[in-house]
Each structure stands twice: as structure tokens, then as C-alpha cells.
Design a protein around this motif. Structure first.
Motif, mmCIF file in Angstrom:
data_model
loop_
_atom_site.group_PDB
_atom_site.id
_atom_site.type_symbol
_atom_site.label_atom_id
_atom_site.label_comp_id
_atom_site.label_asym_id
_atom_site.label_seq_id
_atom_site.Cartn_x
_atom_site.Cartn_y
_atom_site.Cartn_z
ATOM 1 N N MET A 185 0.846 -1.186 0.000
ATOM 2 C CA MET A 185 0.000 0.000 0.000
ATOM 3 C C MET A 185 0.887 1.244 0.000
ATOM 4 S SD MET A 185 -3.319 1.099 0.417
ATOM 5 C CE MET A 185 -4.207 -0.189 1.211
ATOM 6 N N ALA A 186 0.554 2.186 -0.823
ATOM 7 C CA ALA A 186 1.331 3.421 -0.921
ATOM 8 C C ALA A 186 1.213 4.237 0.365
ATOM 9 C CB ALA A 186 0.842 4.245 -2.107
ATOM 10 N N LEU A 187 2.320 4.845 0.754
ATOM 11 C CA LEU A 187 2.324 5.720 1.923
ATOM 12 C C LEU A 187 1.696 7.058 1.556
ATOM 13 C CD1 LEU A 187 5.756 5.507 3.785
ATOM 14 C CD2 LEU A 187 3.527 4.699 4.549
ATOM 15 N N SER A 202 15.542 8.927 7.932
ATOM 16 C CA SER A 202 14.334 8.477 8.642
ATOM 17 C C SER A 202 14.364 6.968 8.856
ATOM 18 C CB SER A 202 13.065 8.873 7.878
ATOM 19 O OG SER A 202 13.022 8.270 6.602
ATOM 20 N N TYR A 203 13.624 6.564 9.875
ATOM 21 C CA TYR A 203 13.423 5.155 10.204
ATOM 22 C C TYR A 203 12.017 5.041 10.761
ATOM 23 C CZ TYR A 203 13.637 0.753 12.825
ATOM 24 O OH TYR A 203 13.380 -0.503 13.314
ATOM 25 N N VAL A 204 11.279 4.050 10.296
ATOM 26 C CA VAL A 204 9.935 3.786 10.812
ATOM 27 C C VAL A 204 9.859 2.305 11.126
ATOM 28 C CG1 VAL A 204 7.472 3.731 10.260
ATOM 29 C CG2 VAL A 204 8.879 5.637 9.443
ATOM 30 N N ILE A 223 7.641 -2.183 4.712
ATOM 31 C CA ILE A 223 8.033 -0.778 4.791
ATOM 32 C C ILE A 223 8.952 -0.408 3.630
ATOM 33 C CG2 ILE A 223 10.035 -1.073 6.324
ATOM 34 C CD1 ILE A 223 7.517 1.842 6.470
ATOM 35 N N LEU A 224 9.712 -1.369 3.122
ATOM 36 C CA LEU A 224 10.566 -1.117 1.960
ATOM 37 C C LEU A 224 9.720 -0.646 0.780
ATOM 38 C CD1 LEU A 224 13.469 -1.449 0.656
ATOM 39 C CD2 LEU A 224 12.635 -3.668 -0.130
ATOM 40 N N LEU A 225 8.646 -1.369 0.510
ATOM 41 C CA LEU A 225 7.770 -1.017 -0.609
ATOM 42 C C LEU A 225 7.037 0.298 -0.345
ATOM 43 C CD1 LEU A 225 6.250 -4.531 -1.370
ATOM 44 C CD2 LEU A 225 8.320 -3.481 -2.301
#
Length: 197
Positions: free
Chosen positions: A1-3, A26-28, A104-106
Motif C-alpha cells: 500500500m502506498a504511503l 528516517s526510520y519507521v 516498509i521497503l515497498l
């Protein structure tokens, strides 16, 4: 899913007192050993010795590992809109020790940001498809530091070009619709011996 994001790069930087000319990483995600959160912390301390104008913008609960106590290490906690954090940064770091195929990569690719990722799991596969994902040797802090510093030397245009490569790759291969089409074709091939249209 797109952010998705609903605040601009400048609004987020102003909110967290980050200078506009700072290089932001950044890191999530989860703050644990498997996700490599501690590796990112160690890398940050090394980066600051060589380049003090690098900020780390971090989203996720501070558990089990707490964030660094430094004004350039900003913990925003849990957020329903992680895209705001990623969008405000210059590069996203994914330092997993182990992973299969980290979503999260995608998601970060969908927003069009360059990514520094450990050379493990699905990161290996996707990084071969784009110049916008720069890998570092898993658990090698010196290599991670080098990659962060190398990207910090690039112009804004160069960073945007790398991010655009990621966004194009996401749109061409990794949207939910593209996944569904490939899944349907593969199921058809397995069960019926033919490609389903």
C-alpha cells in the motif's frame, strides 16, 4: 500500500526543529534487535563524529530499545501517518538483521525516497531492480555509516532522481494491483498449467 502524507517536508522539519539544510535520515518501525534499530543508533553516533549536520527522524514505539538522547535524534513515537516522517527525510534506512520481504521497503519506495537497506532477505531482490536502494553489508556499522555519509554529499536533485527510480519501480511492479495480477497468474499456472489473464 502506498504511503500517504498530509504535511510537507518543510512543515515536519519546522515542527521538530530540524534545519532546512540538514540531511535527514528516517526510520519507521519496531525498536528492536531484529530490525537493526541498535545498529542505526551506533551508526548515528559515528556519523555525527564526521558530519554533525545529519538528523535522524524516527517513528515507532521506544520499546524495547529507547532512542538516543540527542537533539539530532528525534523520536516522534507512534504515528498513524508515517509518510509524513519519510517525506520529510532525504533517505530512509532499513537496517534489518533478518527479514523476508519487509513491507516498509515497498511503502517507502511508493513515496519516492532513496533507501539504504541491509543486504538480507527481500532487500537483496528489490535492490537489484533500482539504483535507489543502496545496500550495506548486514550488521556492518562502518558500511552503514559510509553509505549515509556518501548520500549526504549528493545534491537534492540527485537524491530526488534516486527516489524517483524507487517510485517508478513501485508503480510498475509492487502496487497491490500488480501483486494481485501476478498472484492470479501464478495460481493459474500451478493449478491449471496455464497463465490466467
Amino acid at each position: 500500500m502506498a504511503l500517504e502524507h498530509n504535511l510537507s517536508r518543510e512543515q515536519i522539519r519546522e515542527k521538530y526543529n530540524i534545519p532546512n539544510d540538514a540531511f535527514v535520515v528516517s526510520y519507521v518501525g519496531r525498536h528492536n534487535h531484529v530490525k537493526g534499530y541498535d545498529l542505526l543508533q551506533k551508526a548515528a553516533e559515528e556519523v555525527w563524529r564526521k558530519e554533525p549536520n545529519v538528523y535522524f527522524l524516527i517513528a515507532g514505539k521506544e520499546f524495547p530499545i529507547r532512542g538516543l538522547r540527542d537533539k539530532k535524534w528525534i523520536e516522534v513515537g507512534w504515528t498513524n501517518i508515517p509518510g509524513n516522517i519519510v517525506n520529510a527525510s532525504d533517505v530512509f534506512v532499513l537496517p534489518n538483521r533478518r527479514t523476508f520481504f519487509d513491507l516498509i521497503l515497498l511503502e517507502v519506495m511508493s513515496i519516492g525516497k532513496p533507501i539504504i537497506a541491509s543486504f538480507t532477505g527481500g532487500n537483496k531482490f528489490v535492490s537489484r531492480q533500482t539504483n535507489g536502494i543502496i545496500t550495506f553489508e548486514k550488521e556492518n556499522i562502518a558500511d552503514l555509516v559510509k553509505k549515509i555519509l556518501d548520500l549526504s554529499l549528493l545534491s537534492r536533485d540527485e537524491l530526488e532522481r534516486l527516489g524517483l527510480e524507487n517510485k517508478i519501480l513501485y508503480n510498475n511492479y509492487y502496487t497491490p494491483e500488480k501483486f494481485a495480477l501476478r498472484y492470479r497468474k501464478e495460481v493459474g499456472r500451478l493449478f491449471f498449467g496455464e497463465i490466467q489473464k
